[in-house]
Scaffold this motif. Structure first.
Motif, PDB file in Angstrom:
ATOM      1  N   LEU A 189      43.322  65.920  46.354  1.00 51.10           N
ATOM      2  CA  LEU A 189      42.319  65.193  47.076  1.00 51.10           C
ATOM      3  C   LEU A 189      40.998  66.118  47.053  1.00 51.10           C
ATOM      4  CD1 LEU A 189      41.597  63.363  49.630  1.00 51.10           C
ATOM      5  CD2 LEU A 189      42.555  65.290  50.957  1.00 51.10           C
ATOM      6  N   ALA A 190      39.806  65.248  46.986  1.00 50.34           N
ATOM      7  CA  ALA A 190      38.722  65.885  46.693  1.00 50.34           C
ATOM      8  C   ALA A 190      37.769  65.700  47.980  1.00 50.34           C
ATOM      9  CB  ALA A 190      38.206  65.673  45.380  1.00 50.34           C
ATOM     10  N   ASP A 191      36.486  65.873  47.511  1.00 51.25           N
ATOM     11  CA  ASP A 191      35.308  65.385  48.636  1.00 51.25           C
ATOM     12  C   ASP A 191      35.353  65.990  50.013  1.00 51.25           C
ATOM     13  OD1 ASP A 191      32.716  63.881  48.872  1.00 51.25           O
ATOM     14  OD2 ASP A 191      33.926  62.541  50.138  1.00 51.25           O
ATOM     15  N   GLU A 192      35.289  65.484  50.899  1.00 53.93           N
ATOM     16  CA  GLU A 192      35.517  66.021  52.263  1.00 53.93           C
ATOM     17  C   GLU A 192      36.242  65.264  53.383  1.00 53.93           C
ATOM     18  OE1 GLU A 192      31.601  65.295  54.716  1.00 53.93           O
ATOM     19  OE2 GLU A 192      31.141  64.596  52.859  1.00 53.93           O
ATOM     20  N   ILE A 193      36.544  65.944  54.441  1.00 55.05           N
ATOM     21  CA  ILE A 193      37.125  64.839  55.686  1.00 55.05           C
ATOM     22  C   ILE A 193      36.413  65.160  56.725  1.00 55.05           C
ATOM     23  CG2 ILE A 193      39.452  64.406  56.670  1.00 55.05           C
ATOM     24  CD1 ILE A 193      40.936  65.853  54.542  1.00 55.05           C
TER      25      ILE A 193
END
Length: 236
Positions: A189-193
């Motif tokens: 899982l990448a990017d942001e939450i």
């Protein structure tokens, strides 16, 4: 670890090279964008809120055996993450009808879906991030069938974990956008939450607390973001 040259600048984040070839610094910006970048804005402290929230939620998912790119936070707005080869697609996970789903299928906003819906979108600003399916991803060489299956399993588990995590804090996870990458053939899982990448409503009132406050000109954008963070930080 030394932060070096700028590798990439997007609408909401910057990526910086480091003296470690497999690690980059992800920096969160205060900027807000909507309508494929046509609407822009900002508020002071947004980058710090999104960085802290992503840190908390990545750590929570890691404790439940979800592999993420997160390594450590290094400042209020920066985190060190694994350098991944990103899949050129976004996965949108929907629990409740909202946003483009309502327009596309003429569904009333707020209708709870009888089962979780996974949607794929091709990441292309020039094309407006068109919707696609798993067959497109496979045919275009974006991912292998095993990687697609891994992404689907992870997206479904992430949704279940976060949905219950938010429920305990009187929040509703309406939908969210997830991005994935690979390192040594393992999917992460990448990017942001953050409220930039998910719709979150107050459970009792259905008040929108996420970036829809900016998209729909509802005002008090920062108040919504800060409220989500405050509740996530509540360990109760």
């Amino acid at each position: 670890m030394e932060k070096r040259n700028l590798l990439y600048e997007g609408k909401a984040k910057k990526l910086w090279a480091t003296d470690h070839e497999n690690k980059v610094v992800q920096q969160f910006k205060d900027s807000l964008t909507a309508q494929n970048g046509q609407k822009t804005g900002s508020f002071h402290g947004k980058g710090a809120i999104n960085c802290e929230m992503s840190t908390l939620l990545f750590n929570y998912l890691d404790s439940h055996h979800i592999p993420t790119h997160f390594i450590e936070s290094v400042s209020e707005t920066e985190m060190v993450v694994r350098k991944l080869e990103m899949f050129p697609m976004e996965v949108v996970v929907r629990n409740i009808a909202a946003g483009s789903m309502c327009k596309r299928y003429n569904i009333a906003e707020g209708n709870e879906l009888s089962s979780v819906v996974l949607e794929y979108y091709y990441k292309s600003d020039a094309l407006g991030d068109p919707m696609m399916n798993e067959s497109h991803a496979l045919s275009f060489g974006f991912a292998t069938i095993d990687q697609i299956r891994a992404i689907n399993r992870m997206a479904t588990k992430i949704n279940a974990l976060l949905r219950s995590h938010f429920e305990r804090r009187n929040l509703m996870l309406v939908d969210m956008k997830l991005e994935f990458g690979k390192y040594d053939e393992e999917v992460y899982l990448a990017d942001e939450i953050s409220p930039d990448t998910m719709r979150v409503w107050e459970k009792n009132t259905k008040v929108k607390l996420d970036k829809d406050r900016f998209r729909l000109d509802l005002g008090e954008i920062d108040k919504g973001y800060r409220e989500i963070l405050k509740r996530i930080k509540n360990e109760g």
